[in-house]
Motif scaffolding. Structure first.
Motif, short mmCIF file in Angstrom:
data_model
loop_
_atom_site.label_atom_id
_atom_site.label_comp_id
_atom_site.label_asym_id
_atom_site.label_seq_id
_atom_site.Cartn_x
_atom_site.Cartn_y
_atom_site.Cartn_z
N PRO A 34 13.58 13.79 0.89
CA PRO A 34 12.64 12.97 0.68
C PRO A 34 12.13 12.48 2.26
CG PRO A 34 14.95 12.65 -0.23
CD PRO A 34 14.99 13.52 0.35
N SER A 35 10.74 12.18 2.17
CA SER A 35 9.85 12.00 3.20
C SER A 35 8.96 10.57 2.93
CB SER A 35 8.89 12.97 3.61
OG SER A 35 8.19 12.61 4.73
N HIS A 36 9.35 9.56 3.81
CA HIS A 36 8.50 8.38 3.51
C HIS A 36 7.11 8.47 4.03
CE1 HIS A 36 7.23 4.20 3.62
NE2 HIS A 36 6.67 4.50 4.70
N HIS A 37 6.84 9.79 4.91
CA HIS A 37 5.46 10.11 5.38
C HIS A 37 4.88 10.54 4.27
CE1 HIS A 37 2.05 11.17 7.73
NE2 HIS A 37 2.30 12.47 7.19
N LEU A 38 5.40 11.69 3.45
CA LEU A 38 4.66 12.18 2.26
C LEU A 38 4.42 11.29 1.09
CD1 LEU A 38 3.87 14.93 0.99
CD2 LEU A 38 6.46 15.29 0.22
N LYS A 39 5.43 10.29 1.02
CA LYS A 39 5.27 9.46 0.14
C LYS A 39 3.93 8.49 0.12
CE LYS A 39 7.45 5.40 -1.82
NZ LYS A 39 8.60 4.35 -1.66
N GLN A 40 4.15 8.04 1.42
CA GLN A 40 2.86 7.05 1.96
C GLN A 40 1.53 7.97 1.94
OE1 GLN A 40 3.09 5.51 6.01
NE2 GLN A 40 1.57 4.05 5.46
N GLU A 41 1.52 9.24 2.45
CA GLU A 41 0.34 9.81 2.39
C GLU A 41 -0.13 10.37 1.06
OE1 GLU A 41 -1.38 14.13 3.92
OE2 GLU A 41 0.62 13.91 4.06
N LEU A 86 0.47 8.42 -1.93
CA LEU A 86 0.08 7.43 -2.70
C LEU A 86 -1.31 6.77 -2.09
CD1 LEU A 86 3.36 5.46 -3.01
CD2 LEU A 86 1.88 7.15 -4.71
N LEU A 87 -1.46 7.05 -0.72
CA LEU A 87 -2.82 6.58 -0.25
C LEU A 87 -3.98 7.49 -0.69
CD1 LEU A 87 -1.62 5.29 3.39
CD2 LEU A 87 -2.48 4.02 1.66
N LYS A 88 -3.49 9.00 -0.79
CA LYS A 88 -4.76 9.73 -1.34
C LYS A 88 -5.11 9.69 -2.68
CE LYS A 88 -4.91 12.74 2.26
NZ LYS A 88 -6.25 13.08 3.01
N VAL A 89 -4.26 9.29 -3.48
CA VAL A 89 -4.60 9.11 -4.89
C VAL A 89 -4.87 7.72 -5.37
CG1 VAL A 89 -2.86 11.02 -5.35
CG2 VAL A 89 -2.08 8.80 -5.57
N ASN A 90 -4.55 6.55 -4.71
CA ASN A 90 -4.83 5.29 -4.97
C ASN A 90 -6.15 5.20 -5.33
OD1 ASN A 90 -4.10 2.60 -5.41
ND2 ASN A 90 -5.36 2.09 -3.67
N PRO A 91 -7.24 5.55 -4.46
CA PRO A 91 -8.65 5.51 -5.01
C PRO A 91 -8.92 5.82 -6.14
CG PRO A 91 -8.59 6.09 -2.63
CD PRO A 91 -7.23 6.10 -3.13
N TRP A 92 -8.51 7.06 -6.72
CA TRP A 92 -8.78 7.87 -7.70
C TRP A 92 -8.07 6.96 -8.89
CZ3 TRP A 92 -12.64 10.46 -7.47
CH2 TRP A 92 -13.23 10.64 -6.21
N VAL A 93 -6.96 6.29 -8.79
CA VAL A 93 -6.25 5.68 -9.74
C VAL A 93 -7.30 4.63 -10.09
CG1 VAL A 93 -4.24 4.12 -10.29
CG2 VAL A 93 -3.93 6.25 -9.31
N GLN A 94 -7.79 3.86 -9.23
CA GLN A 94 -8.75 2.79 -9.25
C GLN A 94 -9.85 3.22 -10.06
OE1 GLN A 94 -7.47 -0.54 -8.63
NE2 GLN A 94 -5.70 0.64 -8.29
N TYR A 95 -10.43 4.27 -9.37
CA TYR A 95 -11.60 4.82 -10.17
C TYR A 95 -11.27 5.11 -11.92
CZ TYR A 95 -15.16 8.15 -11.71
OH TYR A 95 -16.12 8.78 -12.26
N GLY A 96 -10.13 5.77 -11.99
CA GLY A 96 -9.84 5.94 -13.24
C GLY A 96 -9.58 4.56 -14.24
N LEU A 97 -9.06 3.39 -13.52
CA LEU A 97 -9.11 2.45 -14.50
C LEU A 97 -10.35 1.95 -14.61
CD1 LEU A 97 -6.00 0.59 -12.47
CD2 LEU A 97 -6.02 1.74 -14.74
N ASN A 98 -11.28 2.00 -13.96
CA ASN A 98 -12.71 1.21 -13.99
C ASN A 98 -13.15 2.35 -15.01
OD1 ASN A 98 -14.89 -0.11 -13.41
ND2 ASN A 98 -15.66 1.64 -12.43
N GLU A 99 -13.10 3.62 -14.92
CA GLU A 99 -13.67 4.58 -15.84
C GLU A 99 -13.13 4.18 -17.45
OE1 GLU A 99 -16.34 8.03 -16.58
OE2 GLU A 99 -16.04 6.69 -14.97
N ALA A 100 -11.96 4.23 -17.38
CA ALA A 100 -11.28 3.96 -18.73
C ALA A 100 -12.12 2.65 -19.44
CB ALA A 100 -9.79 3.57 -18.72
N GLN A 101 -12.45 1.73 -18.80
CA GLN A 101 -13.12 0.47 -19.27
C GLN A 101 -14.41 0.90 -19.90
OE1 GLN A 101 -12.99 -2.64 -16.62
NE2 GLN A 101 -10.86 -2.63 -16.18
N LYS A 102 -15.09 1.77 -19.35
CA LYS A 102 -16.40 2.39 -19.80
C LYS A 102 -16.31 3.49 -20.65
CE LYS A 102 -18.05 1.88 -15.16
NZ LYS A 102 -18.66 2.39 -13.92
#
Length: 75
Positions: free
Chosen positions: A9-16, A18-34
């Motif tokens: 387990p690595s806190h750095h790996l987890k943080q890195e 989640l930070l990389k995929v979060n914008p795409w998760v947000q994009y996907g949530l917006n895309e799902a509405q359309k």
């Protein structure tokens, strides 16, 4: 039988990650509405897969968008 390396387990790996995929998760949530949830999930999964293969996020997004025909992916 596939042998996987021992995971440490690595806190750095987890943080890195989640930070990389979060914008795409947000994009996907917006895309799902359309479009639809399955479409948005496929799009985001494909983008992040390409990112994992080494494509930069913008290029990965452009590639996946180029695969769409009328908001649908055809195999």
């Amino acid at each position: 039988m596939t042998v996987y390396p021992l995971y440490t387990p690595s806190h750095h790996l987890k943080q890195e990650t989640l930070l990389k995929v979060n914008p795409w998760v947000q994009y996907g949530l917006n895309e799902a509405q359309k479009t639809s949830i399955p479409h948005a999930m496929m799009e985001i999964a494909a983008i992040t897969y390409l990112m994992g293969k080494g494509y930069d996020p913008r290029t990965a997004h452009q590639i996946v968008e180029s695969w769409e025909i009328n908001e649908t992916f055809y195999l």
